[in-house]
Design an enzyme around this catalytic site. Sequence first.
Site, PDB file in Angstrom:
ATOM      1  N   ASN A  30      -2.548   0.461 -13.142  1.00 53.39           N
ATOM      2  CA  ASN A  30      -3.507   0.505 -14.248  1.00 53.39           C
ATOM      3  C   ASN A  30      -4.926   0.487 -13.694  1.00 53.39           C
ATOM      4  OD1 ASN A  30      -4.409  -2.331 -13.952  1.00 53.39           O
ATOM      5  ND2 ASN A  30      -2.298  -2.772 -14.544  1.00 53.39           N
TER       6      ASN A  30
ATOM      7  N   LYS B  26      10.715  10.749  -0.702  1.00 54.07           N
ATOM      8  CA  LYS B  26       9.751  11.312  -1.642  1.00 54.07           C
ATOM      9  C   LYS B  26      10.441  12.257  -2.637  1.00 54.07           C
ATOM     10  CE  LYS B  26       5.628  14.104  -1.819  1.00 54.07           C
ATOM     11  NZ  LYS B  26       5.057  15.276  -1.205  1.00 54.07           N
TER      12      LYS B  26
END
Length: 400
Positions: A210, A289
């Site tokens: 955030n 990944k």
Amino acid sequence: MEDAEKRTIVLGVSGGIACYKAAELVRLLVQEGFSVQVVMTREAMEFVTPLTFQTLSGRPVATETFSLTQESEIGHIRLAGQAHLLVIAPATANIIGKITAGIADDLLTTILMATKAGVLIAPSMNVHMFENPILQENIGKLKALGYHFIEPTEGYLACGYEGKGRLPEPEDILEEIRRLLKKKDLIDERLLITAGPNQEPLDPVRYVSNRSSGKMGYALARVGLRRGAKVTLVSGPTSLVPPSGARLISVRTAAEMREAVLQEFANATAVVMAAAVADYRPEQYVSKKLKRAEGPIVLKLQPNPDILRELGERKNGRILIGFAAETEALVKNATKKLREKHLDLIVANDVTQEGSGFEGDTNAATLMDRKGAVHSLPLMSKEELADRIYDYLIEIRNSR
Ligand code: CTP
């Protein structure tokens, strides 16, 4: 800083190459509202001219004990009496030696003898001079007499050596001055402060997070230390420099933050949860990944534990302060959090408001307590808000 405009700092500059950094310190002090009276030794004037300090401080620089004009206009006893704090930066081995021996053979050492104000000394010199046992013994004696010191830092020295002896950065000297002048009304508190965001990893290169910068939590840590508290700072990833004197525990995920907070909770007298704890984490961590594929992908999130709620259930006399970041129905939503998490105080932010919330240096908050009091504060710096929060903490403590 409150009352800064009424405070006078007498800054003694002795003759070391770090004199140029003292000029920057004067600028910062003036900017913060202090009156600064600079006193230079003869040797200091070989490095920097008084005009530099006079221009920055807006006052004539005192240099001579026996100058009739200076004595009538500035006066060494008056200077000694006016000072709320006497700062010597840079302080050479010579001046430290003279103070320890009680020698007062120039203006600065005479003022030092005559003052009842606190004295902060910032030594700066060659590493071998700093390590010299004579100097170290002098520092020890002065510390025992109540003189304050700020340690030199390590690094490249102007004399070509590497080591301890650099004058700390002006910002760090300023922070030490703030600490020395601040009332120590949190001396009995052991504050556990959380700050910053969490990062919840999805794969080795991606995470969910955030916009929290950590600035509010770090301001709380700085101001808490200034007011005499012991501070443990549990911080998510931020780009901020932790204040010296705080015990820093760096974490990344909400789970790590929870573990650190629960561990430290036993020893805390009050907790301020300024961190923007991640409410959710990716359900699965993929160790390789994730590769790009055709079409959308669905990210499933699992809820994280509510750390503050857990603390509220076992608070046992500790003061618990939470934050509430809201985008609507501020008072209603924050009151609900205050009750449900058993908090003593909640600091609510309307994060949609200009100047409030995540990245900035200011905040406009509403403070709400268990008795139903609601205080809407104007826009102020995060440090000022930290002060207001601690004033409230003391009020809560006293009303028990
Ligand atoms: N908090 C916490 N653990 C969480 C979430 C929040 O300890 N998992 C703390 C925050 O540090 C803050 C307070 O709880 O002090 C309120 O955080 P906020 O995000 O405003 O509230 P939430 O309870 O998460 O509610 P919502 O996100 O629904 O507004």
